[in-house]
Design a protein around this motif. Structure first.
Motif, mmCIF file in Angstrom:
data_model
loop_
_atom_site.group_PDB
_atom_site.id
_atom_site.type_symbol
_atom_site.label_atom_id
_atom_site.label_comp_id
_atom_site.label_asym_id
_atom_site.label_seq_id
_atom_site.Cartn_x
_atom_site.Cartn_y
_atom_site.Cartn_z
ATOM 1 N N VAL A 20 -12.341 31.599 -39.156
ATOM 2 C CA VAL A 20 -10.831 31.712 -39.174
ATOM 3 C C VAL A 20 -10.254 30.552 -38.692
ATOM 4 O O VAL A 20 -10.516 29.808 -37.799
ATOM 5 N N LEU A 22 -5.928 28.706 -38.384
ATOM 6 C CA LEU A 22 -4.588 28.957 -38.378
ATOM 7 C C LEU A 22 -3.848 27.312 -38.437
ATOM 8 O O LEU A 22 -4.359 26.750 -37.764
ATOM 9 N N ASP A 23 -3.104 27.364 -39.438
ATOM 10 C CA ASP A 23 -2.696 25.949 -39.656
ATOM 11 C C ASP A 23 -1.099 25.987 -39.567
ATOM 12 O O ASP A 23 -0.349 26.815 -40.256
ATOM 13 N N TRP A 24 -0.490 24.921 -39.154
ATOM 14 C CA TRP A 24 0.913 24.736 -38.760
ATOM 15 C C TRP A 24 1.199 23.485 -39.081
ATOM 16 O O TRP A 24 0.837 22.508 -38.516
ATOM 17 N N ARG A 26 4.232 20.491 -40.611
ATOM 18 C CA ARG A 26 5.617 19.994 -41.022
ATOM 19 C C ARG A 26 5.375 18.736 -42.037
ATOM 20 O O ARG A 26 4.636 18.014 -41.576
ATOM 21 N N SER A 28 7.421 15.638 -44.224
ATOM 22 C CA SER A 28 8.662 15.145 -44.857
ATOM 23 C C SER A 28 8.463 13.882 -45.523
ATOM 24 O O SER A 28 7.684 12.910 -45.258
ATOM 25 N N ILE B 88 -9.924 24.176 -32.619
ATOM 26 C CA ILE B 88 -11.148 24.827 -33.197
ATOM 27 C C ILE B 88 -10.522 26.311 -34.027
ATOM 28 O O ILE B 88 -10.674 26.238 -35.222
ATOM 29 N N LEU B 89 -9.458 26.687 -33.261
ATOM 30 C CA LEU B 89 -8.860 27.989 -34.182
ATOM 31 C C LEU B 89 -7.498 27.567 -34.990
ATOM 32 O O LEU B 89 -7.025 27.899 -35.911
ATOM 33 N N PHE B 90 -6.902 26.723 -34.312
ATOM 34 C CA PHE B 90 -5.514 26.491 -34.557
ATOM 35 C C PHE B 90 -5.282 25.167 -34.816
ATOM 36 O O PHE B 90 -5.694 24.168 -33.846
ATOM 37 N N ASN B 91 -4.911 24.497 -35.825
ATOM 38 C CA ASN B 91 -4.435 23.150 -36.335
ATOM 39 C C ASN B 91 -3.068 22.822 -36.538
ATOM 40 O O ASN B 91 -2.305 23.873 -37.236
ATOM 41 N N MET B 92 -2.540 21.874 -36.048
ATOM 42 C CA MET B 92 -1.182 21.607 -36.405
ATOM 43 C C MET B 92 -1.105 20.130 -36.656
ATOM 44 O O MET B 92 -1.682 19.214 -36.018
ATOM 45 N N ALA B 93 0.067 19.710 -37.828
ATOM 46 C CA ALA B 93 0.271 18.493 -37.933
ATOM 47 C C ALA B 93 1.665 18.064 -38.438
ATOM 48 O O ALA B 93 2.305 19.223 -39.109
ATOM 49 N N HIS B 94 2.116 16.999 -38.069
ATOM 50 C CA HIS B 94 3.279 16.561 -38.785
ATOM 51 C C HIS B 94 3.197 15.134 -39.629
ATOM 52 O O HIS B 94 2.534 14.253 -39.136
ATOM 53 N N ARG B 95 3.363 15.255 -41.024
ATOM 54 C CA ARG B 95 3.187 14.206 -41.850
ATOM 55 C C ARG B 95 4.737 13.552 -42.225
ATOM 56 O O ARG B 95 5.469 14.225 -42.716
ATOM 57 N N ASP B 96 4.798 12.486 -41.913
ATOM 58 C CA ASP B 96 6.178 11.816 -42.138
ATOM 59 C C ASP B 96 5.584 10.703 -43.084
ATOM 60 O O ASP B 96 5.366 9.546 -42.936
ATOM 61 N N PRO B 129 4.832 19.542 -35.208
ATOM 62 C CA PRO B 129 5.688 20.382 -36.421
ATOM 63 C C PRO B 129 7.015 21.172 -35.822
ATOM 64 O O PRO B 129 7.770 21.443 -36.587
ATOM 65 N N TRP B 130 7.260 21.298 -34.684
ATOM 66 C CA TRP B 130 8.396 22.065 -34.136
ATOM 67 C C TRP B 130 9.414 21.186 -34.160
ATOM 68 O O TRP B 130 10.681 21.657 -33.895
ATOM 69 N N SER B 131 9.185 19.825 -34.447
ATOM 70 C CA SER B 131 10.562 18.891 -34.323
ATOM 71 C C SER B 131 10.568 18.244 -35.799
ATOM 72 O O SER B 131 9.897 17.942 -36.153
ATOM 73 N N ASP B 132 12.139 18.211 -36.022
ATOM 74 C CA ASP B 132 12.399 17.724 -37.268
ATOM 75 C C ASP B 132 13.233 16.429 -36.799
ATOM 76 O O ASP B 132 14.246 16.495 -36.094
#
Lengths: 141, 151
Positions: A20, A22-24, A26, A28, B88-96, B129-132
């Protein structure tokens, strides 16, 4: 006692990571275009007006009879998704699921210039519906 | 200074969580071509400069496009900054990603008629990701720091 319970849960959480996710994200890509871009580019204006308002285009194409298309696009938004998969032993069935909330948009703007490099049309939308006209076909001898 | 027992426990927990998350941090930067020189582009004058002048100032173009009797050269550079947390379960990223791009248009005699330019590689930012990060005024602040962007 409570900390031991949490420790016992750790392998389960670690194990879940293999099936499983979860991906988040953003994203631009390129500067957004001004909201009033279409209003600021009058039909008949010289191409330099377009460049003052929008800068350098993402793409330039040739149309028939010396006309030219300038295409502008940028991409941005937030994507959230959950995906999961499960492999069953000795079974050809491998169920998987994915759910996503994708708010990424690709605003596009297309400007058509005539052979004198004057604006003859401006269209705005998402990249899907503001696609530029095709290139002029190669003449067959 | 002596910390109380609950405070010490809280500090240890925060430190342990931070230490555990640290290996999941990812930062990357990618560039395509060197950033373009805004001051050099300003030397080019429509109606005066020729294709040879353009090549002398900017070098070889990335692309050459035939537009009927006209033609155009494209110069570009791109910069991407990625920041993320890979758990492991959760990935987050910001690509600019931002680009420098210049189109120069020539008439049939290869004399410069129009220049279209965008300089934005210096505006790329690391973020989560939470910041623009591209709010109003941010571009102007970044432009002020880049050499050659001032008129």
């Amino acid at each position: 006692m409570r900390s031991r319970r949490w420790l016992a849960l750790l392998p389960v959480v670690l194990g879940l990571g293999s099936c499983v996710q979860l991906d988040w994200t953003r994203e631009s890509y390129e500067e957004p275009m001004p909201k009033d871009a279409v209003q600021r580019i009058p039909i008949g204006a010289d191409a330099s007006v377009v460049f003052d308002v929008l800068g350098a285009p993402s793409g330039v194409w040739e149309l028939a009879e010396g006309a030219v298309v300038l295409a502008y696009a940028n991409r941005g938004g937030v994507e959230f998704g959950i995906s999961g998969s499960l492999s069953l032993d000795d079974s050809p069935v491998a169920p998987s699921m994915a759910w996503g909330d994708e708010k990424i948009r690709i605003p596009g703007l297309v400007v058509e210039l005539d052979s004198g490099f004057r604006v003859r049309d401006v269209r705005r939308g998402t990249a899907r519906d503001a696609s530029p006209p095709r290139r002029r076909p190669v003449p067959v001898e | 200074m002596t910390l109380s027992q609950p405070t010490r426990r809280l500090a240890l927990t925060v430190a342990a969580v931070a230490l555990a998350l640290l290996p999941g941090c990812a930062i990357a930067r990618m560039s395509v071509n060197d950033p373009l020189d805004a001051a050099a582009v300003r030397q080019l004058q429509p109606g005066v400069s020729t294709a040879a002048d353009v090549v002398q100032v900017l070098g070889a173009p990335t692309d050459v496009v035939a537009l009927g009797r006209r033609s155009a050269y494209r110069y570009d550079a791109e910069k991407t900054k990625i920041a993320g947390l890979v758990l492991i379960l959760f990935n987050m990223a910001h690509r600019d990603t931002r680009s420098d791009r210049v189109w120069v248009f020539f008439d049939e005699e290869l004399r410069l008629t129009h220049i279209a330019s965008t300089f934005a590689t210096h505006r790329t930012r690391y973020a989560l990701p939470w910041s623009d990060v591209h709010g109003e005024g941010d571009a102007a602040k970044a432009d002020a720091k880049r050499k050659g962007m001032q008129p």
